[in-house]
Design a protein around this motif. Structure first.
Motif, mmCIF file in Angstrom:
data_model
loop_
_atom_site.group_PDB
_atom_site.id
_atom_site.type_symbol
_atom_site.label_atom_id
_atom_site.label_comp_id
_atom_site.label_asym_id
_atom_site.label_seq_id
_atom_site.Cartn_x
_atom_site.Cartn_y
_atom_site.Cartn_z
ATOM 1 N N SER A 21 0.831 -1.196 0.000
ATOM 2 C CA SER A 21 0.000 0.000 0.000
ATOM 3 C C SER A 21 0.868 1.249 0.000
ATOM 4 C CB SER A 21 -0.912 0.017 1.239
ATOM 5 O OG SER A 21 -0.123 0.131 2.417
ATOM 6 N N THR A 22 0.239 2.389 -0.311
ATOM 7 C CA THR A 22 0.950 3.658 -0.230
ATOM 8 C C THR A 22 1.465 3.900 1.178
ATOM 9 O OG1 THR A 22 -0.367 4.630 -2.011
ATOM 10 C CG2 THR A 22 0.700 6.160 -0.491
ATOM 11 N N ASP A 23 0.685 3.518 2.189
ATOM 12 C CA ASP A 23 1.106 3.691 3.577
ATOM 13 C C ASP A 23 2.455 3.020 3.826
ATOM 14 O OD1 ASP A 23 -1.639 3.771 3.070
ATOM 15 O OD2 ASP A 23 -2.168 3.369 5.135
ATOM 16 N N MET A 25 4.711 2.089 1.583
ATOM 17 C CA MET A 25 5.747 2.741 0.797
ATOM 18 C C MET A 25 6.282 3.981 1.519
ATOM 19 S SD MET A 25 6.310 1.004 -1.991
ATOM 20 C CE MET A 25 7.263 2.249 -2.862
ATOM 21 N N LEU A 26 5.382 4.806 2.011
ATOM 22 C CA LEU A 26 5.794 6.028 2.698
ATOM 23 C C LEU A 26 6.526 5.713 3.993
ATOM 24 C CD1 LEU A 26 2.609 8.250 2.206
ATOM 25 C CD2 LEU A 26 4.614 8.032 0.728
ATOM 26 N N ASN A 113 2.719 -0.526 10.376
ATOM 27 C CA ASN A 113 1.589 0.070 9.667
ATOM 28 C C ASN A 113 0.358 -0.533 10.330
ATOM 29 O OD1 ASN A 113 -0.357 0.979 7.908
ATOM 30 N ND2 ASN A 113 0.463 -0.036 6.096
ATOM 31 N N PRO A 188 -2.653 14.626 -0.025
ATOM 32 C CA PRO A 188 -2.696 14.221 -1.430
ATOM 33 C C PRO A 188 -2.144 15.298 -2.356
ATOM 34 C CG PRO A 188 -4.902 14.661 -0.598
ATOM 35 C CD PRO A 188 -3.999 14.653 0.574
ATOM 36 N N LEU A 217 1.774 14.220 -2.199
ATOM 37 C CA LEU A 217 1.807 13.132 -3.173
ATOM 38 C C LEU A 217 1.621 13.630 -4.605
ATOM 39 C CD1 LEU A 217 -0.270 10.443 -1.259
ATOM 40 C CD2 LEU A 217 2.189 10.859 -1.194
ATOM 41 N N GLU A 218 0.953 14.763 -4.770
ATOM 42 C CA GLU A 218 0.705 15.319 -6.101
ATOM 43 C C GLU A 218 0.895 16.827 -6.073
ATOM 44 O OE1 GLU A 218 -3.306 14.279 -7.001
ATOM 45 O OE2 GLU A 218 -2.861 12.165 -7.386
ATOM 46 N N PRO A 224 1.982 13.405 -10.078
ATOM 47 C CA PRO A 224 2.790 12.912 -8.960
ATOM 48 C C PRO A 224 3.970 13.827 -8.656
ATOM 49 C CG PRO A 224 2.173 11.087 -10.381
ATOM 50 C CD PRO A 224 1.735 12.337 -11.078
ATOM 51 N N TYR A 228 7.035 11.828 -4.319
ATOM 52 C CA TYR A 228 6.300 10.588 -4.592
ATOM 53 C C TYR A 228 7.069 9.730 -5.591
ATOM 54 C CZ TYR A 228 2.518 7.523 -6.237
ATOM 55 O OH TYR A 228 1.755 6.425 -6.573
ATOM 56 N N TYR A 232 8.709 5.959 -4.939
ATOM 57 C CA TYR A 232 8.286 4.837 -5.772
ATOM 58 C C TYR A 232 9.314 4.442 -6.830
ATOM 59 C CZ TYR A 232 3.542 4.134 -4.045
ATOM 60 O OH TYR A 232 2.446 3.798 -3.278
#
Length: 238
Positions: A21-23, A25-26, A113, A188, A217-218, A224, A228, A232
Motif C-alpha cells: 500500500s501507499t502507507d 511505501m511512505l 503500519n 494528497p 503526493l501530487e 505525482p 512521490y 516509488y
C-alpha cells in the motif's frame, strides 16, 4: 497480486493477505536506518515493509511478527523468492503476547503500519483482511508496548496511521516510555486534507517533537510530486 520492486526484489500478496500500500511505501522511506540496523516489523503481513527496507539497506536485518498463518506463509515465500532468507525471518504470534515471542531489547528499530479501523467498526473489512485492518486485533496500547519491549534503550519506533488516531497513539507511546520525536503529515496535494501521519518515537527519549514539512503526493494539477516519484523509484524523481 504480484509486485516488481527494485533491487531485483519481488512481492506477492494472495487473497486474504493485505497487499502493498501507499502507507507502507511512505513508511519504508520515513524509517531512519542505522548501519547494521535490526528491525522488528510489527504485524508484517506479506513482508512488504521488510522487503522495502532491505532494498534500501544492504546490511539491515528484519524480523516480522505476524498473527495470521496465511500472511506468515506468504511473507516467507516472498523472503525466499527475493533471496533474503539470511536477512529476514517471520515469527508467528500475537503482538499482545510479545514477551513470549522474542527477548527484550533485541532490536535497534521497530516499525508498524497498524490497523486503522476501531473494533466493531462497520468500515472494517470482513474475514481475510479484518485482522490486518481492525484495532480489535492490535490496539495502540498493545502495539506500543510491544515496540517498547523489543527495542533497546534509545531505539526508534516508526509508524503510519490516520490523523484521527493521533491522540490515541501519543498517549499510548508516552505510556510505553516511547517519546514522540518526529511527525510528518501526508497530504494528497497542496491545500488538501491530511490523510496520513508518519511518526517516529524514541524509547527513553527526551520531550521535544519536531513537526516536519508536509509530504505531498501530487502537485496542484494532480501530477505525482518529485517526492512521490522518488519514493516509488519512478523516472523523474529526485
Amino acid at each position: 497480486m504480484d509486485e516488481a520492486l527494485w533491487n531485483r526484489l519481488t512481492l506477492e500478496a494472495s487473497d486474504g493477505v493485505f497487499p502493498l500500500s501507499t502507507d507502507t511505501m511512505l513508511l519504508s522511506d520515513f524509517v531512519r536506518l542505522r548501519p547494521r540496523a535490526r528491525v522488528a516489523d510489527l504485524g508484517c503481513g506479506c513482508g512488504a515493509l521488510g522487503l522495502l527496507l532491505c532494498a534500501r539497506s544492504t546490511d539491515c536485518t528484519v524480523t516480522g511478527i505476524e498473527l495470521l498463518p496465511r500472511a506468515c506463509a506468504q511473507a516467507r515465500a516472498n523472503i525466499a523468492a527475493s533471496g533474503l532468507s539470511e536477512r529476514m525471518r517471520v515469527v508467528p504470534g500475537d503482538l499482545q503476547a510479545i514477551r513470549t515471542l522474542l527477548p527484550a531489547g533485541s532490536y535497534t528499530d521497530a516499525a508498524a503500519n497498524p490497523p486503522y479501523f476501531p473494533a466493531a467498526s462497520p468500515a472494517a473489512p470482513e474475514p481475510g483482511r479484518a485482522a490486518a485492518r481492525s484495532q480489535a486485533f492490535c490496539p495502540p496500547e498493545a502495539l506500543c508496548a510491544a515496540a517498547a519491549w523489543l527495542l533497546q534503550w534509545g531505539g526508534r519506533f516508526s509508524l503510519v496511521f490516520r490523523p484521527e488516531s493521533l491522540c490515541d497513539f501519543l498517549c499510548a507511546l508516552r505510556s510505553a516510555r516511547l517519546e514522540p520525536k518526529r511527525l510528518r503529515p501526508v497530504r494528497p496535494r497542496p491545500g488538501g486534507p491530511v490523510r496520513l501521519l508518519l511518526l517516529e518515537a524514541v524509547l527513553g527519549g527526551r520531550p521535544g517533537l519536531r513537526w516536519e514539512p508536509d509530504l505531498l503526493l501530487e502537485d496542484p494539477a494532480g501530477v505525482p510530486s518529485d517526492e512521490y516519484r522518488r519514493i516509488y523509484h519512478l523516472k523523474g524523481g529526485r
